[in-house]
Motif scaffolding. Sequence first.
Motif, PDB file in Angstrom:
ATOM      1  N   LEU A   1       0.671  -1.096   0.103  1.00 42.60           N
ATOM      2  CA  LEU A   1       0.067   0.842  -0.264  1.00 42.60           C
ATOM      3  C   LEU A   1       0.651   1.500  -0.074  1.00 42.60           C
ATOM      4  CD1 LEU A   1      -2.195   1.205   0.123  1.00 42.60           C
ATOM      5  CD2 LEU A   1      -3.032   1.061   2.484  1.00 42.60           C
ATOM      6  N   ALA A   2       1.766   1.547   1.145  1.00 48.29           N
ATOM      7  CA  ALA A   2       3.181   2.258   1.109  1.00 48.29           C
ATOM      8  C   ALA A   2       3.001   2.749  -0.369  1.00 48.29           C
ATOM      9  CB  ALA A   2       3.655   2.249   1.782  1.00 48.29           C
ATOM     10  N   ALA A   3       3.758   1.465  -1.483  1.00 54.30           N
ATOM     11  CA  ALA A   3       4.409   1.572  -2.048  1.00 54.30           C
ATOM     12  C   ALA A   3       3.365   2.107  -3.315  1.00 54.30           C
ATOM     13  CB  ALA A   3       5.322   0.089  -2.775  1.00 54.30           C
ATOM     14  N   THR A   4       2.774   2.002  -3.967  1.00 50.21           N
ATOM     15  CA  THR A   4       1.298   2.154  -4.636  1.00 50.21           C
ATOM     16  C   THR A   4       0.850   4.050  -4.287  1.00 50.21           C
ATOM     17  OG1 THR A   4      -0.173   0.143  -4.665  1.00 50.21           O
ATOM     18  CG2 THR A   4      -1.118   2.169  -5.200  1.00 50.21           C
ATOM     19  N   ILE A   5       1.350   3.955  -3.088  1.00 45.40           N
ATOM     20  CA  ILE A   5       0.455   5.394  -3.016  1.00 45.40           C
ATOM     21  C   ILE A   5       1.765   6.470  -3.682  1.00 45.40           C
ATOM     22  CG2 ILE A   5       0.541   7.105  -0.787  1.00 45.40           C
ATOM     23  CD1 ILE A   5      -1.558   4.700   0.657  1.00 45.40           C
ATOM     24  N   ALA A   6       3.242   5.773  -2.998  1.00 43.12           N
ATOM     25  CA  ALA A   6       4.242   7.232  -3.802  1.00 43.12           C
ATOM     26  C   ALA A   6       4.077   6.469  -4.830  1.00 43.12           C
ATOM     27  CB  ALA A   6       6.032   6.099  -2.728  1.00 43.12           C
ATOM     28  N   GLU A   7       3.972   5.810  -6.017  1.00 39.73           N
ATOM     29  CA  GLU A   7       3.442   5.928  -7.102  1.00 39.73           C
ATOM     30  C   GLU A   7       2.690   6.687  -7.417  1.00 39.73           C
ATOM     31  OE1 GLU A   7       3.861   2.103  -9.104  1.00 39.73           O
ATOM     32  OE2 GLU A   7       4.826   0.745  -7.839  1.00 39.73           O
ATOM     33  N   VAL A   8       1.811   7.156  -6.952  1.00 40.67           N
ATOM     34  CA  VAL A   8       0.375   7.700  -7.446  1.00 40.67           C
ATOM     35  C   VAL A   8       1.005   8.895  -6.932  1.00 40.67           C
ATOM     36  CG1 VAL A   8      -1.876   8.336  -6.739  1.00 40.67           C
ATOM     37  CG2 VAL A   8      -1.785   6.011  -7.017  1.00 40.67           C
ATOM     38  N   VAL A   9       1.802   9.674  -5.761  1.00 41.82           N
ATOM     39  CA  VAL A   9       2.042  10.777  -6.045  1.00 41.82           C
ATOM     40  C   VAL A   9       3.418  11.293  -6.964  1.00 41.82           C
ATOM     41  CG1 VAL A   9       0.787  10.585  -3.365  1.00 41.82           C
ATOM     42  CG2 VAL A   9       2.968  10.133  -3.064  1.00 41.82           C
ATOM     43  N   GLY A  10       3.755  10.506  -6.945  1.00 43.43           N
ATOM     44  CA  GLY A  10       5.248  10.560  -7.688  1.00 43.43           C
ATOM     45  C   GLY A  10       6.049  11.023  -6.713  1.00 43.43           C
TER      46      GLY A  10
ATOM     47  N   ARG B   1     -19.616 -11.067   2.855  1.00 40.51           N
ATOM     48  CA  ARG B   1     -21.170 -10.490   3.007  1.00 40.51           C
ATOM     49  C   ARG B   1     -21.532  -9.445   2.256  1.00 40.51           C
ATOM     50  NH1 ARG B   1     -20.885 -10.548  10.073  1.00 40.51           N
ATOM     51  NH2 ARG B   1     -20.995 -12.965   9.902  1.00 40.51           N
ATOM     52  N   LEU B   2     -20.769  -8.219   1.763  1.00 42.50           N
ATOM     53  CA  LEU B   2     -21.337  -7.223   1.207  1.00 42.50           C
ATOM     54  C   LEU B   2     -21.474  -7.893  -0.267  1.00 42.50           C
ATOM     55  CD1 LEU B   2     -19.102  -4.623   1.865  1.00 42.50           C
ATOM     56  CD2 LEU B   2     -21.147  -4.850   2.562  1.00 42.50           C
ATOM     57  N   ALA B   3     -20.951  -8.920  -1.091  1.00 39.02           N
ATOM     58  CA  ALA B   3     -21.158  -9.669  -2.047  1.00 39.02           C
ATOM     59  C   ALA B   3     -22.422 -10.056  -2.062  1.00 39.02           C
ATOM     60  CB  ALA B   3     -19.670 -10.554  -2.340  1.00 39.02           C
ATOM     61  N   GLU B   4     -22.714 -10.705  -0.958  1.00 40.40           N
ATOM     62  CA  GLU B   4     -23.308 -11.863  -1.122  1.00 40.40           C
ATOM     63  C   GLU B   4     -25.222 -11.180  -1.074  1.00 40.40           C
ATOM     64  OE1 GLU B   4     -23.424 -13.938   2.600  1.00 40.40           O
ATOM     65  OE2 GLU B   4     -23.075 -15.383   2.190  1.00 40.40           O
ATOM     66  N   LEU B   5     -24.555  -9.033  -0.695  1.00 42.43           N
ATOM     67  CA  LEU B   5     -25.678  -8.161  -1.282  1.00 42.43           C
ATOM     68  C   LEU B   5     -25.625  -7.843  -1.854  1.00 42.43           C
ATOM     69  CD1 LEU B   5     -25.812  -6.361   2.416  1.00 42.43           C
ATOM     70  CD2 LEU B   5     -27.229  -8.077   1.567  1.00 42.43           C
ATOM     71  N   GLY B   6     -24.735  -8.283  -3.348  1.00 35.15           N
ATOM     72  CA  GLY B   6     -24.897  -8.195  -4.618  1.00 35.15           C
ATOM     73  C   GLY B   6     -23.939  -7.072  -4.569  1.00 35.15           C
ATOM     74  N   TRP B   7     -23.453  -5.992  -3.626  1.00 33.50           N
ATOM     75  CA  TRP B   7     -21.610  -5.599  -3.833  1.00 33.50           C
ATOM     76  C   TRP B   7     -21.183  -6.028  -4.535  1.00 33.50           C
ATOM     77  CZ3 TRP B   7     -16.772  -5.440  -1.894  1.00 33.50           C
ATOM     78  CH2 TRP B   7     -16.477  -4.112  -2.807  1.00 33.50           C
ATOM     79  N   SER B   8     -20.304  -5.300  -5.418  1.00 31.97           N
ATOM     80  CA  SER B   8     -18.721  -6.100  -6.216  1.00 31.97           C
ATOM     81  C   SER B   8     -17.628  -3.880  -5.719  1.00 31.97           C
ATOM     82  CB  SER B   8     -18.574  -6.799  -7.010  1.00 31.97           C
ATOM     83  OG  SER B   8     -20.104  -5.846  -7.870  1.00 31.97           O
ATOM     84  N   ALA B   9     -16.604  -4.469  -6.570  1.00 29.12           N
ATOM     85  CA  ALA B   9     -16.606  -2.868  -6.573  1.00 29.12           C
ATOM     86  C   ALA B   9     -15.702  -3.045  -7.625  1.00 29.12           C
ATOM     87  CB  ALA B   9     -14.962  -3.744  -5.867  1.00 29.12           C
ATOM     88  N   ARG B  10     -16.326  -2.016  -8.662  1.00 27.75           N
ATOM     89  CA  ARG B  10     -16.395  -0.928  -9.768  1.00 27.75           C
ATOM     90  C   ARG B  10     -15.108  -0.284 -10.199  1.00 27.75           C
ATOM     91  NH1 ARG B  10     -21.170   3.017  -8.134  1.00 27.75           N
ATOM     92  NH2 ARG B  10     -19.948   3.927  -6.830  1.00 27.75           N
ATOM     93  N   ILE B  11     -14.126  -0.360  -8.855  1.00 31.63           N
ATOM     94  CA  ILE B  11     -12.623   0.445  -9.156  1.00 31.63           C
ATOM     95  C   ILE B  11     -11.683  -0.377  -8.610  1.00 31.63           C
ATOM     96  CG2 ILE B  11     -13.533   2.666  -9.972  1.00 31.63           C
ATOM     97  CD1 ILE B  11     -12.462   4.102  -7.420  1.00 31.63           C
ATOM     98  N   THR B  12     -10.290  -0.147  -8.648  1.00 39.58           N
ATOM     99  CA  THR B  12      -9.306  -0.872  -8.481  1.00 39.58           C
ATOM    100  C   THR B  12      -8.747  -0.032  -6.680  1.00 39.58           C
ATOM    101  OG1 THR B  12      -7.074  -0.370  -8.902  1.00 39.58           O
ATOM    102  CG2 THR B  12      -9.013  -2.423 -10.658  1.00 39.58           C
ATOM    103  N   LEU B  13      -8.716  -1.234  -6.385  1.00 37.80           N
ATOM    104  CA  LEU B  13      -7.535   0.240  -4.810  1.00 37.80           C
ATOM    105  C   LEU B  13      -7.012   1.318  -5.217  1.00 37.80           C
ATOM    106  CD1 LEU B  13      -6.802   0.534  -2.563  1.00 37.80           C
ATOM    107  CD2 LEU B  13      -5.512  -0.535  -1.843  1.00 37.80           C
ATOM    108  N   ARG B  14      -6.045   0.893  -6.590  1.00 31.50           N
ATOM    109  CA  ARG B  14      -4.799   2.052  -6.529  1.00 31.50           C
ATOM    110  C   ARG B  14      -5.631   2.569  -8.183  1.00 31.50           C
ATOM    111  NH1 ARG B  14       0.443   1.875  -9.039  1.00 31.50           N
ATOM    112  NH2 ARG B  14       1.398   3.089  -9.946  1.00 31.50           N
ATOM    113  N   ASP B  15      -6.698   2.814  -8.582  1.00 36.70           N
ATOM    114  CA  ASP B  15      -7.577   3.753  -9.189  1.00 36.70           C
ATOM    115  C   ASP B  15      -7.939   4.789  -8.308  1.00 36.70           C
ATOM    116  OD1 ASP B  15      -6.280   3.001 -11.702  1.00 36.70           O
ATOM    117  OD2 ASP B  15      -8.668   1.227 -11.781  1.00 36.70           O
ATOM    118  N   GLY B  16      -8.278   3.816  -7.352  1.00 40.97           N
ATOM    119  CA  GLY B  16      -9.427   4.736  -5.971  1.00 40.97           C
ATOM    120  C   GLY B  16      -8.193   5.528  -5.553  1.00 40.97           C
ATOM    121  N   ILE B  17      -7.072   5.687  -5.167  1.00 44.26           N
ATOM    122  CA  ILE B  17      -6.475   6.041  -4.778  1.00 44.26           C
ATOM    123  C   ILE B  17      -5.395   7.554  -5.744  1.00 44.26           C
ATOM    124  CG2 ILE B  17      -3.622   6.701  -3.987  1.00 44.26           C
ATOM    125  CD1 ILE B  17      -3.687   3.527  -2.992  1.00 44.26           C
ATOM    126  N   THR B  18      -5.087   7.169  -6.861  1.00 43.60           N
ATOM    127  CA  THR B  18      -5.322   8.136  -7.947  1.00 43.60           C
ATOM    128  C   THR B  18      -6.099   9.345  -7.836  1.00 43.60           C
ATOM    129  OG1 THR B  18      -4.153   5.913  -9.149  1.00 43.60           O
ATOM    130  CG2 THR B  18      -4.599   8.433 -10.400  1.00 43.60           C
TER     131      THR B  18
END
Length: 74
Positions: free
Chosen positions: A4-13, A37-54
Amino acid sequence: IRDLAATIAEVVGWDGELRFDPTMPDGTPRKLLSVVRLAELGWSARITLRDGITATYRWFTEQDGAVRGVSSKV
């Protein structure tokens, strides 16, 4: 945490060195996350963690300090 730290470092340059102290405990020894449990309720991620951080970083930088109440312009 390292990934996670490496991803954030890359995103912010940031090209500094990430250092971790393996002698220091970092919370509970086992960290598990499940979205079953969230998936059972019909939820699924629409974006990746990296895209969300970006997108969040881009939004924050576009606020020109409004989030903190100060201008980022010097």
